[in-house]
Design a protein around this motif. Sequence first.
Motif, PDB file in Angstrom:
ATOM      1  N   VAL A 126      -3.188  23.349 -68.935  1.00  0.00           N
ATOM      2  CA  VAL A 126      -2.633  22.729 -67.742  1.00  0.00           C
ATOM      3  C   VAL A 126      -1.437  23.490 -67.167  1.00  0.00           C
ATOM      4  O   VAL A 126      -0.894  23.104 -66.142  1.00  0.00           O
ATOM      5  N   LEU A 127      -1.057  24.583 -67.838  1.00  0.00           N
ATOM      6  CA  LEU A 127       0.177  25.257 -67.436  1.00  0.00           C
ATOM      7  C   LEU A 127       0.161  25.750 -66.007  1.00  0.00           C
ATOM      8  O   LEU A 127       1.172  25.777 -65.335  1.00  0.00           O
ATOM      9  N   LEU A 173      -1.124  24.505 -63.493  1.00  0.00           N
ATOM     10  CA  LEU A 173      -1.223  23.483 -62.460  1.00  0.00           C
ATOM     11  C   LEU A 173       0.128  23.204 -61.840  1.00  0.00           C
ATOM     12  O   LEU A 173       1.165  23.314 -62.481  1.00  0.00           O
ATOM     13  N   ARG A 174       0.086  22.820 -60.589  1.00  0.00           N
ATOM     14  CA  ARG A 174       1.285  22.403 -59.894  1.00  0.00           C
ATOM     15  C   ARG A 174       1.761  21.076 -60.457  1.00  0.00           C
ATOM     16  O   ARG A 174       0.990  20.327 -61.041  1.00  0.00           O
ATOM     17  N   GLY A 175       3.049  20.774 -60.227  1.00  0.00           N
ATOM     18  CA  GLY A 175       3.655  19.599 -60.834  1.00  0.00           C
ATOM     19  C   GLY A 175       2.890  18.299 -60.727  1.00  0.00           C
ATOM     20  O   GLY A 175       2.674  17.619 -61.732  1.00  0.00           O
ATOM     21  N   TYR A 207      -0.304  17.701 -59.967  1.00  0.00           N
ATOM     22  CA  TYR A 207      -1.596  17.776 -60.646  1.00  0.00           C
ATOM     23  C   TYR A 207      -1.402  17.691 -62.154  1.00  0.00           C
ATOM     24  O   TYR A 207      -2.158  17.018 -62.851  1.00  0.00           O
TER      25      TYR A 207
END
Lengths: 351, 583
Positions: free
Chosen positions: B343-344, B346-348, B350
């Motif tokens: 998940v790294l 991904l934007r905050g 999301y």
Amino acid sequence: MRFRLPQRINLVSTILWGLRIVVTVLVLAGSWATLSSGKLAPGDWRDLIVFGIAQGSVYALIALGYTLVYGVLFMINFAHGDVFMTGAMTAFFVARNFGESGFLNSNPIVALLIIFAVSMLTSMLVAIVLERIAYRPLRRAPRLVPLITAIGASLFISNSIRGIYGEQSQSYPTVNALQGRLDLFGIPILKTQALVIVSAIVLMIALVYFVERTRTGRAMRAVSEDKDVAALMGINVDRIIVTTFAIGGLLAGAAGILYALVFNEVDWFMGFLPGIKAFTAAVLGGIGNIAGAMLGGLTLGVLESVGPFLLLGGANVPSPNQLRDVIAFTVLVLVLIFRPNGILGRSEPGR
Amino acid sequence: MAELISGRQLRRLATIGAVAAVVVLYLCTVGLVEAFKDRNVVTGVITLGAVMLLAVPLIAGYRAALPSRDPSAQTGAAQRVVLGLLVGLIAGAVLGVFVLIASTVDLRGVLVRISPPLLEFISFGLPSGLALLVITGLGGLMGALGAALLVSPARIRNAVTSALIAVLFMSMIEPLLRPRLEQLDYTAISDFLYKAHGLTEVASILCFVVGAGAALLWQPGNDFVRRTVEAAPFQTRRRIRGWAIALLVVAVLILPQVSGTFLAQVAVLVGLYLLLALGLNIVVGYAGLLDLGYVAFFAVGAYLTALLTSPDSSLGIGLPFFVALPIVMLGAGMTGLLIGAPVLRLRGDYLAIVTLGFGEIARVLFESDALRPWLGGVQGILGIPSPLPVRIDLELGATHIFATGPQVLYYPIFAFCALAALFAYRLSNSRIGRAWNAMREDESVAEATGVSTVNYKLLAFALGATTGCLSGALFAVQLGSVFPGSFDVFVSITVLAVIILGGMGSIPGVILGAIVLIGLPELLREFVEYRILVYGAVLVAMMLLRPEGLIPNRGRQRELHQAESEEEVETLDGDLVPQRSPS
């Protein structure tokens, strides 16, 4: 999405590749086992798919609310699931009253229309108040701030409804006119499911017409392109944003009644899971994209209804239907990780 | 005097009055008034439900009397009191009419909380016409009082406020204080203070006087202690700080001894959540990654502990707790990496939703029949042995130390919390902490200056997971069993609310948040049902009014108010920089 081998093996890409392989293997092995075991007859699959489409239409209607708001504000309106719940819960009392007085069965069309109207208006009202109180002051705030507000608002709305209308779940009265099956091109389909699918289609067409053909719809698209320039062109941005929330609320309210027709039971917590799933649908189709939300909703509905049986049925997993939420969430996770722009989404650099 | 009230004032008046009326009706319909209507504040005089209802017109009156921004509409003191009175009258009248309607038409089919006892409570059992007058009048009176409070000199305002808080506070701590006083044979004191779970009249007057007196004696700007400490040389200040911390530690250590089992039980709960909050604070507060599935780590910690230590589990190896603990921590750390890695990028926002999804997946899996042979399904895993002695009975010279149950568990939890807090504190001031800061403020710039954002994000996830799993392990030991029902999304939300209230990235803030949000509700038993409601309200209110929290972290405060200080900022696409208008 381009696939290419990483130049340097590192932890993150190893895990990502592992995840891809595991998921592919599981899906293939599970489907193979189920299909070869022949546990479900073709008719069962067809019923599952029809049910999935009905459920997916509900998701699609909710997903439209997420997508519309995301389109103009670039925020995830986490409380949208509770907007959906509020409509269904409020309209329940009207429906119960109609059911007891016999009006629901003597004049089902008018009664249902009134129930729809009550639910849609309630949800719209909640969405408008929500925007005014919780989101408008935070337009220029850092991105996580409105999200946290939205989470708080979601809890506040659902627990308020729990306090006001009571904790127990309520079951909608049955409509005699909607009992039984309908034969559609040789496919037997439950009348309620047919109603759900048809009303969802009608509402979606109305929405597309509104956004593409009316003045307000054009203003909405302009605001979604660029708020500042839209304001310079004489568009009242605040009004357009409220309108967006109102439309999202109307659709969510309609979805609430459709959901109640399919599942019968409504309670204060019913907004949580459909809310997240509708968000998944919106992302799956490409958030900010109206056609994407519909497509995503239908895809997710079918995946969720067919998935557990297809993937787990052959492996003798006890009660696979318990794991349907896992399938929905796994879809969410996989889509966000591997294709965050969704099926129809255009890639947005920097996002 | 041209006109008594200008048009603009009239509009403002109507708005405030309407809001107050809506709030009053909300409190009644949502059931808060009903829940608290039998909780005495001053026995025979006023209950908490009444305090809630009366507070609304009071605050509305206060707000109505605030000087208007328009300088041409300056108003005198008397006129402002009239404004408050009018606002209060509006709120009271609406409630009165509502009661009138509710007593003639039965609304209970829809609004389940509008019960006859509630209506009788609000209308004082008076006949409906008279009740309408009385309620309206009372609303007006409170509104006028609120306005009068505002116009009165600051000294009096502070004195009255602090006196009222003193009375409320003393009555709130009744469930803590009274059993302990009786246990220690101070029945005379407890009888003097409390009657039927509320303060006695005499005691409330005493509290009022003491509260007012304290406020009158303590003058702002005359803070002798602070000035002395600030004037002292550096070394003395450090020594004072050292002593203060030592004193605090001693106070915390002897707390369960002094307070008895009830407070120890509350403290154990606060400690468990504090540990979770300290862990989540690393992820959310330091690294700026909003993790809504934090309960997954709590669950993993609890389940791993149960699997490893319980002889009844599917593994059945029954390891000793302290042997199992490193394995549990390692396992949770790995889970953190596994969940973190995908998940790294991904934007905050999301990332928040995906982690929420992970949390739900974890719960459904723990609950499912599919994994029942290993994890026990809905029944969970039983028979987790406690590594702690059932009771401590020590003679240390003249003092006799005796502790049971929560009083014993309190110590390891406190020790872990202290360790975690120290660890987090040292971490925040280290190279890693600075890297997190940079990353949170602007990811692209951080990357450009050589911060490996991927590694630091993973590190934050792993450390947060490890801390969370400690709490889970202790939770499993405390209950002696684990059930999937304990690990729902509300745990994540509660922990998030703790951090948000206290202040993201601020350790003292997190401690305060845990005490307020976890400890206080335990004192108000009637409150349990409304916990999540209040947490939701706290999240919204904090974000709107004070996003940096009650005890802010300085860096964080600056970030959150950047938008206000520089209206037109050139920003990059980070999650915590002000949002650029979408293009």
